[in-house]
Design a protein around this motif. Sequence first.
Motif, PDB file in Angstrom:
ATOM      1  N   ASP A  25      24.442  59.715  82.609  1.00 50.87           N
ATOM      2  CA  ASP A  25      23.765  58.730  81.758  1.00 50.87           C
ATOM      3  C   ASP A  25      23.760  57.350  82.414  1.00 50.87           C
ATOM      4  OD1 ASP A  25      22.632  57.345  79.694  1.00 50.87           O
ATOM      5  OD2 ASP A  25      24.177  57.792  78.213  1.00 50.87           O
ATOM      6  N   GLY A  26      22.695  57.061  83.179  1.00 45.67           N
ATOM      7  CA  GLY A  26      22.507  55.721  83.728  1.00 45.67           C
ATOM      8  C   GLY A  26      23.580  55.294  84.706  1.00 45.67           C
ATOM      9  N   LEU A  27      23.940  56.163  85.621  1.00 47.27           N
ATOM     10  CA  LEU A  27      25.054  55.906  86.539  1.00 47.27           C
ATOM     11  C   LEU A  27      24.587  55.067  87.728  1.00 47.27           C
ATOM     12  CD1 LEU A  27      28.046  56.657  86.947  1.00 47.27           C
ATOM     13  CD2 LEU A  27      27.273  58.688  88.191  1.00 47.27           C
ATOM     14  N   SER A  28      25.285  53.966  87.977  1.00 46.11           N
ATOM     15  CA  SER A  28      24.965  53.084  89.107  1.00 46.11           C
ATOM     16  C   SER A  28      26.228  52.785  89.905  1.00 46.11           C
ATOM     17  CB  SER A  28      24.340  51.774  88.631  1.00 46.11           C
ATOM     18  OG  SER A  28      23.107  51.991  87.979  1.00 46.11           O
ATOM     19  N   PHE A  29      26.138  52.926  91.226  1.00 44.38           N
ATOM     20  CA  PHE A  29      27.248  52.558  92.110  1.00 44.38           C
ATOM     21  C   PHE A  29      26.726  52.545  93.538  1.00 44.38           C
ATOM     22  CE2 PHE A  29      27.492  57.191  91.638  1.00 44.38           C
ATOM     23  CZ  PHE A  29      27.524  57.615  92.969  1.00 44.38           C
ATOM     24  N   THR A  30      27.482  51.946  94.436  1.00 40.84           N
ATOM     25  CA  THR A  30      27.170  51.982  95.866  1.00 40.84           C
ATOM     26  C   THR A  30      28.399  52.458  96.624  1.00 40.84           C
ATOM     27  OG1 THR A  30      27.843  49.677  96.206  1.00 40.84           O
ATOM     28  CG2 THR A  30      25.524  50.082  95.690  1.00 40.84           C
ATOM     29  N   VAL A  31      28.150  53.054  97.775  1.00 40.03           N
ATOM     30  CA  VAL A  31      29.218  53.506  98.665  1.00 40.03           C
ATOM     31  C   VAL A  31      28.921  52.951 100.048  1.00 40.03           C
ATOM     32  CG1 VAL A  31      30.464  55.483  99.628  1.00 40.03           C
ATOM     33  CG2 VAL A  31      29.452  55.635  97.326  1.00 40.03           C
ATOM     34  N   ALA A  32      29.884  52.249 100.622  1.00 39.48           N
ATOM     35  CA  ALA A  32      29.694  51.637 101.930  1.00 39.48           C
ATOM     36  C   ALA A  32      29.859  52.679 103.035  1.00 39.48           C
ATOM     37  CB  ALA A  32      30.705  50.511 102.135  1.00 39.48           C
ATOM     38  N   PRO A  33      29.227  52.464 104.186  1.00 36.14           N
ATOM     39  CA  PRO A  33      29.437  53.378 105.316  1.00 36.14           C
ATOM     40  C   PRO A  33      30.928  53.457 105.673  1.00 36.14           C
ATOM     41  CG  PRO A  33      27.590  51.914 105.758  1.00 36.14           C
ATOM     42  CD  PRO A  33      28.247  51.407 104.509  1.00 36.14           C
ATOM     43  N   GLY A  34      31.416  54.665 105.896  1.00 40.08           N
ATOM     44  CA  GLY A  34      32.810  54.855 106.262  1.00 40.08           C
ATOM     45  C   GLY A  34      33.783  54.774 105.113  1.00 40.08           C
ATOM     46  N   GLU A  35      33.286  54.774 103.888  1.00 33.85           N
ATOM     47  CA  GLU A  35      34.162  54.673 102.715  1.00 33.85           C
ATOM     48  C   GLU A  35      34.489  56.056 102.172  1.00 33.85           C
ATOM     49  OE1 GLU A  35      34.444  52.096  98.549  1.00 33.85           O
ATOM     50  OE2 GLU A  35      32.470  52.441  99.449  1.00 33.85           O
ATOM     51  N   LEU A  36      35.704  56.203 101.647  1.00 34.12           N
ATOM     52  CA  LEU A  36      36.113  57.400 100.918  1.00 34.12           C
ATOM     53  C   LEU A  36      36.046  57.061  99.441  1.00 34.12           C
ATOM     54  CD1 LEU A  36      37.250  60.239 100.689  1.00 34.12           C
ATOM     55  CD2 LEU A  36      39.533  59.318 101.153  1.00 34.12           C
ATOM     56  N   PHE A  37      35.033  57.604  98.770  1.00 36.16           N
ATOM     57  CA  PHE A  37      34.690  57.215  97.403  1.00 36.16           C
ATOM     58  C   PHE A  37      34.937  58.397  96.480  1.00 36.16           C
ATOM     59  CE2 PHE A  37      31.763  56.522  93.860  1.00 36.16           C
ATOM     60  CZ  PHE A  37      31.903  55.157  93.605  1.00 36.16           C
ATOM     61  N   GLY A  38      35.574  58.139  95.341  1.00 35.43           N
ATOM     62  CA  GLY A  38      35.917  59.208  94.423  1.00 35.43           C
ATOM     63  C   GLY A  38      35.157  59.160  93.116  1.00 35.43           C
ATOM     64  N   LEU A  39      34.671  60.311  92.686  1.00 35.44           N
ATOM     65  CA  LEU A  39      34.154  60.502  91.329  1.00 35.44           C
ATOM     66  C   LEU A  39      35.245  61.242  90.563  1.00 35.44           C
ATOM     67  CD1 LEU A  39      30.539  61.750  92.167  1.00 35.44           C
ATOM     68  CD2 LEU A  39      31.196  59.441  91.476  1.00 35.44           C
ATOM     69  N   VAL A  40      35.884  60.565  89.636  1.00 29.77           N
ATOM     70  CA  VAL A  40      37.087  61.088  89.001  1.00 29.77           C
ATOM     71  C   VAL A  40      36.869  61.214  87.502  1.00 29.77           C
ATOM     72  CG1 VAL A  40      39.557  60.698  88.624  1.00 29.77           C
ATOM     73  CG2 VAL A  40      38.511  60.022  90.793  1.00 29.77           C
ATOM     74  N   GLY A  41      37.212  62.370  86.965  1.00 31.57           N
ATOM     75  CA  GLY A  41      37.081  62.582  85.525  1.00 31.57           C
ATOM     76  C   GLY A  41      37.322  64.037  85.181  1.00 31.57           C
ATOM     77  N   PRO A  42      37.479  64.332  83.898  1.00 37.20           N
ATOM     78  CA  PRO A  42      37.749  65.707  83.473  1.00 37.20           C
ATOM     79  C   PRO A  42      36.499  66.572  83.551  1.00 37.20           C
ATOM     80  CG  PRO A  42      37.477  64.295  81.561  1.00 37.20           C
ATOM     81  CD  PRO A  42      37.408  63.398  82.766  1.00 37.20           C
ATOM     82  N   ASP A  43      36.654  67.860  83.261  1.00 37.64           N
ATOM     83  CA  ASP A  43      35.503  68.750  83.178  1.00 37.64           C
ATOM     84  C   ASP A  43      34.501  68.191  82.160  1.00 37.64           C
ATOM     85  OD1 ASP A  43      36.744  70.381  84.959  1.00 37.64           O
ATOM     86  OD2 ASP A  43      37.411  71.866  83.486  1.00 37.64           O
ATOM     87  N   GLY A  44      33.225  68.251  82.495  1.00 39.73           N
ATOM     88  CA  GLY A  44      32.195  67.732  81.601  1.00 39.73           C
ATOM     89  C   GLY A  44      31.915  66.259  81.772  1.00 39.73           C
ATOM     90  N   ALA A  45      32.551  65.616  82.773  1.00 35.58           N
ATOM     91  CA  ALA A  45      32.345  64.181  82.975  1.00 35.58           C
ATOM     92  C   ALA A  45      31.033  63.872  83.685  1.00 35.58           C
ATOM     93  CB  ALA A  45      33.513  63.583  83.763  1.00 35.58           C
ATOM     94  N   GLY A  46      30.420  64.872  84.319  1.00 36.53           N
ATOM     95  CA  GLY A  46      29.170  64.647  85.038  1.00 36.53           C
ATOM     96  C   GLY A  46      29.324  64.599  86.543  1.00 36.53           C
ATOM     97  N   LYS A  47      30.492  64.955  87.051  1.00 37.25           N
ATOM     98  CA  LYS A  47      30.752  64.851  88.491  1.00 37.25           C
ATOM     99  C   LYS A  47      29.873  65.796  89.309  1.00 37.25           C
ATOM    100  CE  LYS A  47      35.108  66.012  88.202  1.00 37.25           C
ATOM    101  NZ  LYS A  47      35.090  66.431  86.777  1.00 37.25           N
ATOM    102  N   THR A  48      29.857  67.079  88.931  1.00 41.31           N
ATOM    103  CA  THR A  48      29.079  68.061  89.687  1.00 41.31           C
ATOM    104  C   THR A  48      27.593  67.747  89.623  1.00 41.31           C
ATOM    105  OG1 THR A  48      30.719  69.819  89.397  1.00 41.31           O
ATOM    106  CG2 THR A  48      28.441  70.507  89.805  1.00 41.31           C
ATOM    107  N   THR A  49      27.095  67.374  88.458  1.00 43.27           N
ATOM    108  CA  THR A  49      25.671  67.036  88.320  1.00 43.27           C
ATOM    109  C   THR A  49      25.317  65.847  89.196  1.00 43.27           C
ATOM    110  OG1 THR A  49      25.680  67.892  86.055  1.00 43.27           O
ATOM    111  CG2 THR A  49      23.869  66.442  86.665  1.00 43.27           C
ATOM    112  N   THR A  50      26.199  64.852  89.247  1.00 42.21           N
ATOM    113  CA  THR A  50      25.952  63.684  90.095  1.00 42.21           C
ATOM    114  C   THR A  50      25.867  64.078  91.557  1.00 42.21           C
ATOM    115  OG1 THR A  50      27.069  62.206  88.534  1.00 42.21           O
ATOM    116  CG2 THR A  50      26.865  61.442  90.812  1.00 42.21           C
ATOM    117  N   LEU A  51      26.803  64.888  92.022  1.00 40.90           N
ATOM    118  CA  LEU A  51      26.793  65.299  93.425  1.00 40.90           C
ATOM    119  C   LEU A  51      25.571  66.147  93.749  1.00 40.90           C
ATOM    120  CD1 LEU A  51      30.552  66.084  94.149  1.00 40.90           C
ATOM    121  CD2 LEU A  51      29.184  64.207  95.056  1.00 40.90           C
ATOM    122  N   ARG A  52      25.166  67.001  92.821  1.00 36.43           N
ATOM    123  CA  ARG A  52      23.985  67.833  93.058  1.00 36.43           C
ATOM    124  C   ARG A  52      22.728  66.970  93.172  1.00 36.43           C
ATOM    125  NH1 ARG A  52      23.285  72.458  88.945  1.00 36.43           N
ATOM    126  NH2 ARG A  52      21.827  73.206  90.549  1.00 36.43           N
TER     127      ARG A  52
END
Length: 311
Positions: A25-52
């Motif tokens: 739902d309206g997710l906005s973020f940036t990831v810098a080159p060379g950064e280790l960035f985490g999407l953290v949350g429980p099941d159903g948080a939207g992590k897999t859908t975001t990565l897909r």
Amino acid sequence: MSASSPDAVRAEALTRRFGDFTAVDGLSFTVAPGELFGLVGPDGAGKTTTLRMLAGVLRPSAGDAFIRGIGVARDPEGVKHEIAYMSQRFGLYADLTVMENLSFYADLYRVPKRERPARFERLFHFSNLAPFKDRLAGKLSGGMKQKLGLSCALVHQPQVLLLDEPTFGVDPISRRDLWLIVHDMVAQGMTAVVSTAYMDEAERFDRVALLHQGRLLALDTPAALQRGLPGEILLAQVADVRRARDLLARHPRVRRAAIFGDALHLNVADAAADAPPLETALRDAGLAPAALRPIAPSMEDVFIEHMTEAT
């Protein structure tokens, strides 16, 4: 990468609906080159859908995301040349050996044959799979399968690595080995976006996005999120944690009481001033604890705080 886009990854109001259900739902973020960035949350948080969506596998319902300046909505095939995407069920072939799986993915990604020996040797060094190169993938342990899947994803040396809960269900040693591989790749300049439901893994990231029900709760470095937690945390170890939690959750000096294993985390305004009356309350209820002691807040404390504020 586009000269006008210094970010390795950028999400702009990224949204995905499945019928009436909004998974992201309206997710906005940036990831810098060379950064280790985490999407953290429980099941159903939207992590897999975001990565897909970032991988160009799933088209956004609204908004867009960019991988090194390439829009996933406009050019999903172009995105795939920049990334490695390892889903929760990565497509290893059980009837092929470790080496045959690596060779297959090298063919798939069109890795020049002259470059393969050096790449395979490097991946075997990271994964410790060399002694098992002639073993069928179907005969590997769960952790070894994950390491092989990660090696296959890395064989074409992508610029951006997208990993969907790579340590889910693996043993502690393999979990450690997987993180060593990821950290090594990031140290060499790769950008990694990794999802996890394990709050104890959140501290491994340069920055984390805390997600709940498809929405962004907070985004910052783990240390900044921990410093920003209101109040202080007291650890209380008691025999009956549920009864103690129910008692102290109603105490005027406690902002929040949460169960952590066989102990309680009590969010209070002032640990030194609040510990004595809380110990007295426990003793009066027949729940005599060991002395309450202040501890640093965990990322789970941080997540619970933000989730409570959002609901």
